[in-house]
Design a protein around this motif. Sequence first.
Motif, PDB file in Angstrom:
ATOM      1  N   VAL A  34       0.928  -1.250   0.109  1.00  0.00           N
ATOM      2  CA  VAL A  34       0.022   0.138   0.128  1.00  0.00           C
ATOM      3  C   VAL A  34       0.832   1.394  -0.014  1.00  0.00           C
ATOM      4  O   VAL A  34       1.943   1.300   0.905  1.00  0.00           O
ATOM      5  N   LEU A  35       0.510   2.146  -0.863  1.00  0.00           N
ATOM      6  CA  LEU A  35       1.451   3.230  -0.991  1.00  0.00           C
ATOM      7  C   LEU A  35       1.040   4.232  -0.289  1.00  0.00           C
ATOM      8  O   LEU A  35       0.337   5.282  -0.645  1.00  0.00           O
ATOM      9  N   THR A  36       1.482   4.513   1.245  1.00  0.00           N
ATOM     10  CA  THR A  36       1.482   5.535   1.939  1.00  0.00           C
ATOM     11  C   THR A  36       2.289   6.707   1.782  1.00  0.00           C
ATOM     12  O   THR A  36       3.465   6.378   0.995  1.00  0.00           O
ATOM     13  N   PRO A  37       2.126   7.814   2.202  1.00  0.00           N
ATOM     14  CA  PRO A  37       3.213   9.062   1.873  1.00  0.00           C
ATOM     15  C   PRO A  37       4.505   8.561   2.517  1.00  0.00           C
ATOM     16  O   PRO A  37       5.435   8.699   1.944  1.00  0.00           O
ATOM     17  N   ALA A  38       4.720   7.882   3.651  1.00  0.00           N
ATOM     18  CA  ALA A  38       5.741   7.510   4.213  1.00  0.00           C
ATOM     19  C   ALA A  38       6.443   6.555   3.305  1.00  0.00           C
ATOM     20  O   ALA A  38       7.692   6.620   3.307  1.00  0.00           O
ATOM     21  N   ARG A  39       5.793   5.544   3.039  1.00  0.00           N
ATOM     22  CA  ARG A  39       6.313   4.561   1.993  1.00  0.00           C
ATOM     23  C   ARG A  39       6.875   4.928   0.836  1.00  0.00           C
ATOM     24  O   ARG A  39       7.996   4.616   0.147  1.00  0.00           O
ATOM     25  N   ILE A  40       6.161   5.717   0.323  1.00  0.00           N
ATOM     26  CA  ILE A  40       6.641   6.687  -1.063  1.00  0.00           C
ATOM     27  C   ILE A  40       7.921   7.602  -0.718  1.00  0.00           C
ATOM     28  O   ILE A  40       8.880   7.341  -1.496  1.00  0.00           O
ATOM     29  N   VAL A  41       7.928   8.074   0.412  1.00  0.00           N
ATOM     30  CA  VAL A  41       9.190   8.689   0.516  1.00  0.00           C
ATOM     31  C   VAL A  41      10.546   7.819   0.697  1.00  0.00           C
ATOM     32  O   VAL A  41      11.580   8.023   0.199  1.00  0.00           O
ATOM     33  N   ALA A  42      10.191   6.810   1.490  1.00  0.00           N
ATOM     34  CA  ALA A  42      11.399   5.605   1.914  1.00  0.00           C
ATOM     35  C   ALA A  42      11.510   4.974   0.116  1.00  0.00           C
ATOM     36  O   ALA A  42      12.861   4.822   0.041  1.00  0.00           O
ATOM     37  N   ILE A  43      10.556   4.789  -0.439  1.00  0.00           N
ATOM     38  CA  ILE A  43      10.992   3.953  -1.790  1.00  0.00           C
ATOM     39  C   ILE A  43      11.757   5.022  -2.667  1.00  0.00           C
ATOM     40  O   ILE A  43      12.617   4.646  -3.323  1.00  0.00           O
ATOM     41  N   CYS A  44      11.297   6.468  -2.679  1.00  0.00           N
ATOM     42  CA  CYS A  44      11.737   7.118  -3.715  1.00  0.00           C
ATOM     43  C   CYS A  44      13.438   7.830  -3.349  1.00  0.00           C
ATOM     44  O   CYS A  44      13.804   8.403  -4.050  1.00  0.00           O
ATOM     45  N   ASP A  45      13.540   7.564  -2.084  1.00  0.00           N
ATOM     46  CA  ASP A  45      14.834   8.086  -1.351  1.00  0.00           C
ATOM     47  C   ASP A  45      16.056   7.666  -2.127  1.00  0.00           C
ATOM     48  O   ASP A  45      16.165   6.343  -2.621  1.00  0.00           O
ATOM     49  N   ARG A  46      16.712   8.347  -2.771  1.00  0.00           N
ATOM     50  CA  ARG A  46      17.898   8.001  -3.718  1.00  0.00           C
ATOM     51  C   ARG A  46      19.236   7.262  -2.843  1.00  0.00           C
ATOM     52  O   ARG A  46      20.141   6.768  -3.241  1.00  0.00           O
ATOM     53  N   HIS A  47      19.263   7.543  -1.419  1.00  0.00           N
ATOM     54  CA  HIS A  47      20.481   7.084  -0.733  1.00  0.00           C
ATOM     55  C   HIS A  47      20.003   5.793  -0.094  1.00  0.00           C
ATOM     56  O   HIS A  47      20.635   4.818  -0.063  1.00  0.00           O
ATOM     57  N   THR A  48      18.518   5.484   0.593  1.00  0.00           N
ATOM     58  CA  THR A  48      18.248   4.529   1.240  1.00  0.00           C
ATOM     59  C   THR A  48      17.066   3.766   0.521  1.00  0.00           C
ATOM     60  O   THR A  48      17.014   2.388   1.141  1.00  0.00           O
ATOM     61  N   GLY A  49      16.297   4.136  -0.435  1.00  0.00           N
ATOM     62  CA  GLY A  49      15.490   3.392  -1.220  1.00  0.00           C
ATOM     63  C   GLY A  49      15.785   3.144  -2.697  1.00  0.00           C
ATOM     64  O   GLY A  49      17.071   3.018  -2.811  1.00  0.00           O
ATOM     65  N   VAL A  50      14.971   2.708  -3.459  1.00  0.00           N
ATOM     66  CA  VAL A  50      15.169   2.370  -4.746  1.00  0.00           C
ATOM     67  C   VAL A  50      15.705   3.755  -5.725  1.00  0.00           C
ATOM     68  O   VAL A  50      16.329   3.659  -6.373  1.00  0.00           O
ATOM     69  N   GLY A  51      15.105   5.024  -5.117  1.00  0.00           N
ATOM     70  CA  GLY A  51      15.399   6.141  -5.884  1.00  0.00           C
ATOM     71  C   GLY A  51      14.474   6.508  -7.228  1.00  0.00           C
ATOM     72  O   GLY A  51      14.561   5.609  -7.987  1.00  0.00           O
ATOM     73  N   SER A  52      13.713   7.527  -7.057  1.00  0.00           N
ATOM     74  CA  SER A  52      13.233   8.058  -8.051  1.00  0.00           C
ATOM     75  C   SER A  52      12.630   9.335  -7.939  1.00  0.00           C
ATOM     76  O   SER A  52      12.372   9.993  -6.877  1.00  0.00           O
ATOM     77  N   ASP A  53      11.951  10.206  -9.119  1.00  0.00           N
ATOM     78  CA  ASP A  53      11.256  11.388  -8.923  1.00  0.00           C
ATOM     79  C   ASP A  53       9.754  11.087  -8.641  1.00  0.00           C
ATOM     80  O   ASP A  53       9.100  12.129  -8.671  1.00  0.00           O
ATOM     81  N   GLY A  54       9.301   9.985  -8.376  1.00  0.00           N
ATOM     82  CA  GLY A  54       8.063   9.764  -7.972  1.00  0.00           C
ATOM     83  C   GLY A  54       7.534   8.401  -8.553  1.00  0.00           C
ATOM     84  O   GLY A  54       8.271   7.537  -9.202  1.00  0.00           O
ATOM     85  N   ILE A  55       6.491   7.923  -8.086  1.00  0.00           N
ATOM     86  CA  ILE A  55       5.930   6.561  -8.490  1.00  0.00           C
ATOM     87  C   ILE A  55       4.432   6.751  -9.184  1.00  0.00           C
ATOM     88  O   ILE A  55       3.712   7.806  -9.014  1.00  0.00           O
ATOM     89  N   LEU A  56       4.398   5.946 -10.229  1.00  0.00           N
ATOM     90  CA  LEU A  56       2.928   6.181 -10.996  1.00  0.00           C
ATOM     91  C   LEU A  56       2.409   4.758 -10.596  1.00  0.00           C
ATOM     92  O   LEU A  56       2.812   3.796 -10.911  1.00  0.00           O
ATOM     93  N   GLU A  57       1.297   5.055 -10.253  1.00  0.00           N
ATOM     94  CA  GLU A  57       0.322   3.646  -9.788  1.00  0.00           C
ATOM     95  C   GLU A  57      -0.835   3.331 -10.676  1.00  0.00           C
ATOM     96  O   GLU A  57      -1.740   4.391 -10.870  1.00  0.00           O
ATOM     97  N   ARG A  58      -0.764   2.328 -11.360  1.00  0.00           N
ATOM     98  CA  ARG A  58      -1.871   2.100 -12.300  1.00  0.00           C
ATOM     99  C   ARG A  58      -2.867   1.511 -11.402  1.00  0.00           C
ATOM    100  O   ARG A  58      -2.869   0.756 -10.505  1.00  0.00           O
ATOM    101  N   VAL A  59      -4.273   2.378 -11.775  1.00  0.00           N
ATOM    102  CA  VAL A  59      -5.503   1.838 -10.913  1.00  0.00           C
ATOM    103  C   VAL A  59      -6.661   1.676 -11.954  1.00  0.00           C
ATOM    104  O   VAL A  59      -6.531   2.025 -12.814  1.00  0.00           O
ATOM    105  N   PRO A  60      -7.690   1.186 -11.327  1.00  0.00           N
ATOM    106  CA  PRO A  60      -8.722   0.763 -12.372  1.00  0.00           C
ATOM    107  C   PRO A  60      -9.400   2.147 -12.835  1.00  0.00           C
ATOM    108  O   PRO A  60      -9.719   3.263 -11.875  1.00  0.00           O
ATOM    109  N   PRO A  61      -9.654   2.169 -14.028  1.00  0.00           N
ATOM    110  CA  PRO A  61      -9.951   3.576 -14.759  1.00  0.00           C
ATOM    111  C   PRO A  61     -11.473   3.553 -14.576  1.00  0.00           C
ATOM    112  O   PRO A  61     -12.194   2.701 -14.498  1.00  0.00           O
ATOM    113  N   PRO A  62     -11.993   4.828 -14.323  1.00  0.00           N
ATOM    114  CA  PRO A  62     -13.453   5.269 -14.360  1.00  0.00           C
ATOM    115  C   PRO A  62     -13.906   4.967 -15.666  1.00  0.00           C
ATOM    116  O   PRO A  62     -13.135   4.887 -16.838  1.00  0.00           O
TER     117      PRO A  62
END
Length: 147
Positions: A34-62
């Motif tokens: 589950v992508l919570t704000p804290a998890r997103i920050v941890a994942i995107c961190d370039r020193h301790t996480g995977v590192g990225s400028d953000g995360i794009l999540e595919r969700v069901p379309p309306p």
Amino acid sequence: MHYARAMLGSCEFVRGHGLGNDYLVVDGDRFGVVLTPARIVAICDRHTGVGSDGILERVPPPDGFDAAVRIFNPDGSEAEKSGNGTRIFAKFCFDHGYAPPDRPLRIHTLGGPVTAELIAREPDRSVLRMSMGRASFLCADLPMDGL
């Protein structure tokens, strides 16, 4: 082992690049985290996480859309739209069978609809045409208070 790497375990994601921005793209139905704000920050961190400028999540379309994306900034907040992000997301959809590459893809974002068309696949890149909607700088159209 770093927290973000341990948290992700064997979760699958794709890293995409567009004009200097790199995003991680995940299928929300299959990702397993589950992508919570804290998890997103941890994942995107370039020193301790995977590192990225953000995360794009595919969700069901309306109804009326072929695909939908949630765009997360590296600080954990959610963006309405991103030109590079939606282009990376469209390529992900075309490459992974979420959308047929022979017709335009209508994508739902918080900032309004985006349309992507695959123009060409080349050995080292894909060429897409994006329609992001109309830009307006009228005060009444902007989400702000001011003079």
